[in-house]
Design an enzyme around this catalytic site. Structure first.
Site, mmCIF file in Angstrom:
data_model
loop_
_atom_site.group_PDB
_atom_site.id
_atom_site.type_symbol
_atom_site.label_atom_id
_atom_site.label_comp_id
_atom_site.label_asym_id
_atom_site.label_seq_id
_atom_site.Cartn_x
_atom_site.Cartn_y
_atom_site.Cartn_z
ATOM 1 N N ASN A 1 -10.462 -5.654 -5.290
ATOM 2 C CA ASN A 1 -9.927 -5.369 -6.631
ATOM 3 C C ASN A 1 -8.418 -5.150 -6.531
ATOM 4 O O ASN A 1 -7.844 -5.272 -5.451
ATOM 5 C CB ASN A 1 -10.639 -4.160 -7.244
ATOM 6 C CG ASN A 1 -10.467 -2.933 -6.380
ATOM 7 O OD1 ASN A 1 -9.361 -2.448 -6.208
ATOM 8 N ND2 ASN A 1 -11.562 -2.445 -5.811
ATOM 9 N N LYS B 1 -18.227 -19.345 8.457
ATOM 10 C CA LYS B 1 -17.654 -19.619 7.136
ATOM 11 C C LYS B 1 -18.633 -20.466 6.318
ATOM 12 O O LYS B 1 -19.185 -21.451 6.833
ATOM 13 C CB LYS B 1 -16.339 -20.384 7.319
ATOM 14 C CG LYS B 1 -15.629 -20.680 6.033
ATOM 15 C CD LYS B 1 -14.345 -21.459 6.290
ATOM 16 C CE LYS B 1 -13.810 -21.951 4.964
ATOM 17 N NZ LYS B 1 -12.801 -22.980 5.132
#
Ligand code: PMT
Length: 403
Positions: A211, A290
């Site tokens: 955030n 990944k």
């Protein structure tokens, strides 16, 4: 309050006159020292007229007698002894270097070495000079010495470049200086455990959920609590901030790491302030490799993270527990709800939908919601001032608890 105002040579020197006035409006007696280059930008007479005091300019004034020469040579000792705070604004890169390395070749730098009171430095310079490793290293030395640095503002600079380097607003500098003098030791004996910044919740080895929290609010709280005499443990998510000197920092990345750090250090704390913006969800089992891009839509299964504030509420005993509530609507009602559910003594409501406050900004405006039902609005101000207002309420809670 007796303040020695050192004026360095820079285009911002003219703002030092406004600063002298702002200090006097706040009740300070101001004596001014000007460097030789400061006098190229503004006349000593301006400061003499404003402050009603003689302005000191030279280490060796050419007096009419040997006695005059001797008294001017020891004037820096007198000025250092008679004043409670040395404030240098604008503080040039040259002055920062002299102070950091103990060079003493003019009145201001010799006074600095002789000065034993509080020191506040407000730098101003070109953005590239400000960012230079040498200037930053000198600042780190001076911060570690306990001096207060009033960071320059970012914006259009006199040199035509844009970025950090502009002298902070005189009123703000005056506020910092006066506050440093009035500093209370009202948190001495307390250990304050503070969480700050965001958490990062990995989705795979290269991606994460996070955030916009910069950590500025939590770091300001840590600095303010330290200045008020507390021992401070700062549990910090990943941020680009320098920790205040004298504060113990525990660096974490994820909500789980933050939970372990907070709960692990809770027994040492007498006050807990949870200003971190902890992610509410995470991927419980993070892939080791990944995740490859495909043309197909993806959805991610997220599990809730541990609610650290609620756990602190269960374990708090007689500790003071302060939560934050970052809201975009119904802030006071939400703050009250969080206070009840999580057993807090106060919740700091932060309306994060407003421009210029909350996440990332240097300023904030908050609503303090107390268990007594009292609600205090704190208007927009630098985060450091907001931090002091939050700590003011905490000291009242502490007093009420022991009565
Ligand atoms: O860091 P800055 O850029 O300076 O911005 C400051 C700020 C906006 C981040 C800060 O002032 C603020 O509001 N912090 C709380 C942000 C938040 O996560 O609010 P929340 O309403 O989602 O959480 C309520 C409380 O629970 C907070 O005290 C939070 O630390 C805590 N919490 C939340 C989730 C969780 N899993 N565990 C928690 O302990």
């Amino acid at each position: 309050m007796r303040i020695l105002l050192g004026v360095g040579g820079g285009i911002a020197a003219y703002k030092a006159a406004e600063l002298a006035r702002a200090l006097m409006e706040r009740g300070a007696t101001v004596e001014t020292v000007m460097t030789r280059s400061a006098r190229e930008f503004i006349q000593p007479l301006t400061f003499a007229s404003l402050t009603g005091n003689k302005v000191i300019t030279d280490l060796f004034a050419s007096g009419s007698s040997d006695q005059d020469t001797l008294s001017s040579a020891i004037e820096h000792i007198r000025a250092a002894r008679d004043n409670e705070l040395l404030l240098v604004a604008p503080c040039t890169a040259d002055l920062l270097a002299k102070f950091a390395h103990g060079l003493a070749d003019d009145f201001l730098s010799t006074t600095y070495l002789a000065f034993t009171g509080k020191i506040v430095l407000a730098p101003a310079m070109n953005v590239n000079m400000w960012n230079h490793a040498a200037v930053q290293a000198n600042l780190a030395t001076l911060r570690a010495r306990g001096h207060i640095i009033v960071e320059p503002e970012a914006g259009y600079l006199a040199c035509g470049m844009t970025g950090p380097g502009r002298l902070a607003e005189p009123k703000h500098i005056a506020e910092v200086a006066v506050r440093a003098l009035q500093q209370r030791e009202d948190l001495s004996g307390e250990t304050v455990l503070i969480s700050a910044g965001p958490t990062q919740e990995p989705l795979d080895p290269v991606r994460y959920i996070s955030n916009r929290s910069s950590g500025k609010m939590g770091y300001a709280l840590a600095e303010a609590a330290r200045d008020r005499g507390a021992r401070v443990i700062l549990v910090s998510g990943p941020v680009n901030l320098t920790a205040p000197a004298g504060v113990e920092v525990v660096r974490v990345r994820t909500a789980l790491e933050m939970r372990d750090a907070i709960i692990g250090r809770l027994p040492e704390a007498s006050i807990i302030i949870k200003s971190a913006a902890v992610a509410d969800y995470h991927v419980a089992k993070v892939p080791e490799q990944k995740v490859k891009k495909t043309a197909a839509k993806v959805s991610i299964d997220l599990d809730p993270t541990p609610d650290i504030l609620a756990e602190c509420g269960r374990l708090k005993g007689d500790r003071i527990l302060i939560g934050f509530a970052a809201e975009t609507q119904n802030m006071v009602a939400e703050a009250r709800r969080k206070m009840e559910v999580k057993n807090c003594d106060m919740v700091v409501g932060n309306l994060v939908s407003e421009r210029g406050i909350g996440f990332e900004s240097d300023n904030n405006a908050v609503t303090l919601v107390l268990r007594s039902g009292e609600v205090e609005q704190v208007a927009v101000a630098p985060k450091r001032e907001i931090a002091d207002r939050i700590l003011d309420q905490i000291t009242k809670l502490r007093l009420a608890a022991v009565q």
